[in-house]
Scaffold this motif. Structure first.
Motif, PDB file in Angstrom:
ATOM      1  N   SER A 172       0.850  -1.005   0.167  1.00  0.00           N
ATOM      2  CA  SER A 172       0.143   0.198  -0.026  1.00  0.00           C
ATOM      3  C   SER A 172       0.743   1.031  -0.006  1.00  0.00           C
ATOM      4  N   HIS A 173       2.006   1.443   0.963  1.00  0.00           N
ATOM      5  CA  HIS A 173       3.117   2.845   0.946  1.00  0.00           C
ATOM      6  C   HIS A 173       3.575   2.603  -0.565  1.00  0.00           C
ATOM      7  N   ASN A 174       3.753   1.340  -0.653  1.00  0.00           N
ATOM      8  CA  ASN A 174       4.828   1.085  -2.231  1.00  0.00           C
ATOM      9  C   ASN A 174       3.227   2.467  -3.667  1.00  0.00           C
ATOM     10  N   VAL A 175       2.361   2.115  -3.576  1.00  0.00           N
ATOM     11  CA  VAL A 175       1.415   2.563  -4.104  1.00  0.00           C
ATOM     12  C   VAL A 175       1.008   3.944  -3.771  1.00  0.00           C
ATOM     13  N   GLN A 176       1.007   4.234  -2.820  1.00  0.00           N
ATOM     14  CA  GLN A 176       0.897   5.820  -2.210  1.00  0.00           C
ATOM     15  C   GLN A 176       1.847   6.858  -2.240  1.00  0.00           C
ATOM     16  N   PHE A 177       3.111   5.714  -2.364  1.00  0.00           N
ATOM     17  CA  PHE A 177       4.202   6.980  -2.825  1.00  0.00           C
ATOM     18  C   PHE A 177       4.285   8.051  -3.663  1.00  0.00           C
ATOM     19  N   ARG A 224       0.934   1.865  -8.806  1.00  0.00           N
ATOM     20  CA  ARG A 224       1.968   2.564  -8.194  1.00  0.00           C
ATOM     21  C   ARG A 224       2.218   3.645  -9.596  1.00  0.00           C
ATOM     22  N   ALA A 225       2.775   3.240 -11.363  1.00  0.00           N
ATOM     23  CA  ALA A 225       2.794   3.876 -12.241  1.00  0.00           C
ATOM     24  C   ALA A 225       1.210   4.540 -12.634  1.00  0.00           C
ATOM     25  N   LEU A 226       0.379   3.831 -12.161  1.00  0.00           N
ATOM     26  CA  LEU A 226      -1.252   4.286 -12.807  1.00  0.00           C
ATOM     27  C   LEU A 226      -1.423   5.448 -11.802  1.00  0.00           C
ATOM     28  N   VAL A 227      -1.736   5.044 -10.176  1.00  0.00           N
ATOM     29  CA  VAL A 227      -2.184   5.492  -9.511  1.00  0.00           C
ATOM     30  C   VAL A 227      -1.936   7.210  -9.650  1.00  0.00           C
ATOM     31  N   ILE A 228      -1.298   7.468  -9.923  1.00  0.00           N
ATOM     32  CA  ILE A 228      -0.458   9.150  -9.783  1.00  0.00           C
ATOM     33  C   ILE A 228      -0.838   9.645 -11.355  1.00  0.00           C
ATOM     34  N   GLU A 229      -1.854   8.608 -12.377  1.00  0.00           N
ATOM     35  CA  GLU A 229      -2.896   9.464 -13.652  1.00  0.00           C
ATOM     36  C   GLU A 229      -1.310  10.494 -13.620  1.00  0.00           C
ATOM     37  N   PRO A 230       0.081   9.597 -14.235  1.00  0.00           N
ATOM     38  CA  PRO A 230       0.418   9.893 -14.696  1.00  0.00           C
ATOM     39  C   PRO A 230       0.157  10.581 -15.811  1.00  0.00           C
ATOM     40  N   SER A 231       1.189  11.422 -17.368  1.00  0.00           N
ATOM     41  CA  SER A 231       0.993  11.809 -18.548  1.00  0.00           C
ATOM     42  C   SER A 231       1.454  10.545 -19.511  1.00  0.00           C
ATOM     43  N   ILE A 232       2.050   9.927 -18.808  1.00  0.00           N
ATOM     44  CA  ILE A 232       2.756   9.161 -20.125  1.00  0.00           C
ATOM     45  C   ILE A 232       2.568   8.521 -19.460  1.00  0.00           C
ATOM     46  N   LEU A 233       2.704   6.515 -19.497  1.00  0.00           N
ATOM     47  CA  LEU A 233       2.808   5.148 -18.758  1.00  0.00           C
ATOM     48  C   LEU A 233       3.662   5.169 -19.541  1.00  0.00           C
ATOM     49  N   LEU A 234       5.558   4.820 -19.030  1.00  0.00           N
ATOM     50  CA  LEU A 234       6.206   4.168 -19.737  1.00  0.00           C
ATOM     51  C   LEU A 234       6.893   2.349 -18.789  1.00  0.00           C
ATOM     52  N   LEU A 235       6.689   1.619 -19.856  1.00  0.00           N
ATOM     53  CA  LEU A 235       6.722   0.220 -19.177  1.00  0.00           C
ATOM     54  C   LEU A 235       7.774  -0.608 -20.107  1.00  0.00           C
ATOM     55  N   GLN A 284      -4.711   0.524 -19.744  1.00  0.00           N
ATOM     56  CA  GLN A 284      -4.495   1.289 -20.353  1.00  0.00           C
ATOM     57  C   GLN A 284      -5.496   1.635 -21.610  1.00  0.00           C
ATOM     58  N   GLN A 285      -6.315   0.918 -21.819  1.00  0.00           N
ATOM     59  CA  GLN A 285      -7.964   1.483 -22.853  1.00  0.00           C
ATOM     60  C   GLN A 285      -8.644   1.991 -21.587  1.00  0.00           C
ATOM     61  N   GLN A 286      -8.553   1.232 -20.831  1.00  0.00           N
ATOM     62  CA  GLN A 286      -9.597   2.180 -19.886  1.00  0.00           C
ATOM     63  C   GLN A 286      -8.999   3.115 -19.204  1.00  0.00           C
ATOM     64  N   SER A 287      -7.991   3.461 -18.938  1.00  0.00           N
ATOM     65  CA  SER A 287      -7.620   5.049 -18.615  1.00  0.00           C
ATOM     66  C   SER A 287      -7.226   5.410 -19.249  1.00  0.00           C
TER      67      SER A 287
END
Ligand SMILES: Nc1ncnc2c1ncn2[C@@H]1O[C@H](COP(=O)(O)OP(=O)(O)O)[C@@H](O)[C@H]1O
Ligand SMILES: [Mg+2]
Lengths: 264, 357
Positions: free
Chosen positions: B100-105, B153-164, B187-190
């Motif tokens: 949880s704290h990883n995702v909250q960071f 963790r990467a998606l929760v911040i609603e980033p401008s671009i997701l890099l994988l 990716q399609q949902q968001s």
């Protein structure tokens, strides 16, 4: 380590080596319970009188507390200085980095007697002889290289991707340092702290130059004591010191065990 | 490859170049990614995919060129201000924090109040079906679970671009199939713009809207999966994306002549000269009875059963052509030594100037 497959001569050799290395340490325990007036093995009868004598010796007790607080202060300062220094050494790229690192860790290679004399000469002109500050500064010269080395190794083997992940998640460099780098460094910090503590607590050569009637450390007091008389009081003190060292090592062992779990 | 600025363009790389010391790893790279699309960087190991991704994130500084996001130049913006969600190949979860704290960071870094951060982290974990593991430490999770935490963790911040960066390479085959579907669905949902680095053509073709085929630091082709597969711009692309047969030949006024002397027809136009002829194994019919643009005689030399497919090695005038057919139950009419007539269409005959690797 499959001991049962080792040949007999090898096993005997290892056993002899162990006895040779550990015998003095183990002998200290029976000696400390001697009832004799002088150090002699085996003791002619048993008693705890030298433990009583040790705890009644106010000079020894004072020296013990000096050593303990000195080691504690030196340990804390070493870590506080060495963690950022090791970070700079492992994370930043600049010319002369290796040179600087070798310079910082050079005292590890110098004969301590040379260091002691040099420190004596410098400290004499600053009025630092036989003061707590003087002892702290002198011990830092010895402990910092150890701390720097241990922490630099830990930092350079740490997974950099975690720091990078924190950066992409919006953490500024200082936040990354305190929230990711330092917590992940915990096992290294515990190991470095234990090492600094033991080195400081155990240091005699340099300390001999800096102590006097006003302030003295336990190892120096023991040294002076043995110099004058040869009774089993030092055996009792040694036995207690061995136990203290074991306790510190066990703390490290636990921290390193956790450390392995960290790395998965 | 020059890119025209599309109206819905979100990410744009202009003349990006990278040199490590004297080594010019990326000479000059241009790229335009539309808002909401998922683009794959596909190429062999060492071709510069990770380096390009890290430049977008700010983790590497380009030696030349600029990066624009939403029309704004971010070339010199520090990493922590870029608002990118990155999933690392090694996941890079914080070992000292629970899931949880990883995702909250990332939310904490954005000064989201503790209560709300906790709630949003819980939602993000629910989204990757890990709500029940919120209080575990990363090391107590399996590879696939760690992967999903990294994604949350990467998606929760609603980033401008997701890099994988090769997010599936450390998973076993079955889990990889599941995660492919799941990542694409998320990716399609968001509706997030995403860049997906991989060396696996199946991942690139099946998950992404468009594929950038890279090689030696430059773009060989940028197109939809169908374009890249059906109309590979170079022989390298044809070889890397899917399997091909490769024959040597010459293009003359009369048509294409193979080394063995067969006359072939191709839908591709090229100036006359030496050419490489590429045909995909499963586009060749083994026992051609009707009309076909290209027809050649051969002898079956090897038969290999691979489960879904049977692979025939057919020797044609000294050269070996591989033909693949879907397996059919109880039917193996051919044996080594049989004569066959191979047939395929002009559209499936790709020709490239000879010598291209
Ligand atoms: N920090 C670096 N220093 C020197 N060379 C590097 C560095 N990072 C990557 N490279 C080189 O750049 C090239 C591209 O690397 P990379 O982007 O990791 O490739 P990919 O992700 O496509 O496998 C490789 O040849 C690699 O050796
Ligand atoms: Mg890579």
């Amino acid at each position: 380590m499959e001991i049962h497959k080792t040949s007999w001569p090898m096993r005997i050799l290892v056993f002899v080596l162990f006895v040779y290395l550990l015998a003095p340490v183990i002998l200290v325990f029976p000696l400390s319970f001697s009832g004799d007036q002088v150090l002699r093995f085996p003791p002619s009868f048993w008693s705890t009188r030298w433990y009583s004598a040790l705890f009644a010796n106010s000079q020894m007790l004072k020296a013990f507390w000096t050593s303990l607080s000195l080691a504690a202060i030196v340990t804390v300062l070493s870590i506080v200085i060495a963690v950022p220094a090791a970070w700079v050494m492992t994370r930043l790229k600049f010319t002369g980095r290796d040179l600087l690192f070798n310079l910082f860790t050079a005292p590890l290679l110098l004969p301590t007697i040379v260091l002691g004399l040099a420190i004596l000469i410098v400290f004499a002109s600053f009025g630092l002889l036989a003061t707590m500050q003087g002892l702290v500064f002198a011990h830092l010269v010895v402990t910092l290289p150890y701390a720097l080395r241990v922490l630099a190794v830990s930092l350079s083997t740490q997974d950099r991707a975690c720091e990078e992940a924190a950066r992409t998640l919006g953490a500024k460099p200082l936040t990354v340092f305190f929230r990711v780098t330092v917590p992940m460094l915990t096992p290294g910090i515990v190991a470095a702290a234990a090492l600094c503590f033991l080195v400081s607590f155990d240091e005699v050569v340099i300390t001999l130059f800096l102590t006097g009637p006003r302030i003295s450390t336990l190892p120096v007091e023991l040294y002076n004591y043995v110099y004058n008389q040869a009774d089993p009081l030092v055996a009792a003190a040694s036995a207690l010191l061995i136990l203290l060292t074991l306790a510190v090592i066990m703390i490290v062992e636990r921290a390193m065990g956790l450390g392995k779990a960290f790395v998965k | 490859m020059p890119t025209t600025s599309a109206p819905d363009e979100h990410l744009r790389l202009e003349g990006i170049g990278v040199s490590f010391g004297a080594v010019n790893v990326i000479p000059s790279l241009d790229l335009s990614v539309r808002k909401g699309e998922m683009v794959a960087f596909l190429g062999p190991s060492g071709c510069g995919k990770t380096t390009t991704l890290r430049i977008i994130a700010g983790l590497n500084k380009p030696s030349r060129g600029s990066i624009m996001v939403g029309g704004r130049d971010i070339t010199h913006l520090p990493i922590h201000d870029r608002d990118m969600g990155m999933v690392f190949q090694s996941y890079a979860l914080f070992p000292h924090m629970d899931v949880s704290h990883n995702v909250q960071f990332g939310l904490q870094m954005r000064n989201v109040p503790a209560r709300e951060a906790e709630k949003r982290a819980a939602q993000a974990l629910e989204m990757v079906q890990l709500g029940h593991l919120a209080h575990r430490k990363p090391k107590e999770l399996s590879g696939g679970q760690q992967q999903r935490v990294a994604l949350a963790r990467a998606l929760v911040i609603e980033p401008s671009i997701l890099l994988l960066d090769e997010p599936l390479s450390n998973l076993d085959a079955k889990l990889r199939d599941e995660m492919r579907v799941q990542i694409r669905a998320l990716q399609q949902q968001s509706g997030i713009t995403a860049v997906f680095v991989t060396h696996d053509q199946v991942e690139a073709l099946s998950m992404c809207d468009r594929v950038v085929v890279m090689r030696g630091g430059h773009v060989e082709q940028f197109g939809t999966p169908t374009e890249v597969y059906e109309r590979p711009a170079t022989a390298f692309v044809a070889n890397f994306v899917g399997r091909t047969n490769r024959l040597k030949g010459a293009l003359t006024a009369e048509g294409i002549l193979t080394g063995a002397g067969q006359q072939l027809r191709s839908a591709t136009r090229l100036p006359a000269g030496a050419v490489d002829i590429l045909v995909r194994p499963h586009r060749i019919r083994l026992q051609e009875t009707g009309e076909a643009d290209n027809k050649v005689q051969g002898t079956v030399s090897t038969i290999t059963f691979i489960g879904d497919l049977v692979q025939y090695g057919v020797s044609v005038g000294g050269e070996e052509i591989v033909v693949e057919e879907a397996t059919r139950r109880g039917r193996s009419p051919l044996a080594a030594g049989d004569s066959v007539t191979l047939g395929w269409s002009a559209e499936d005959t790709l020709i490239y100037p000879a010598g291209e690797k």
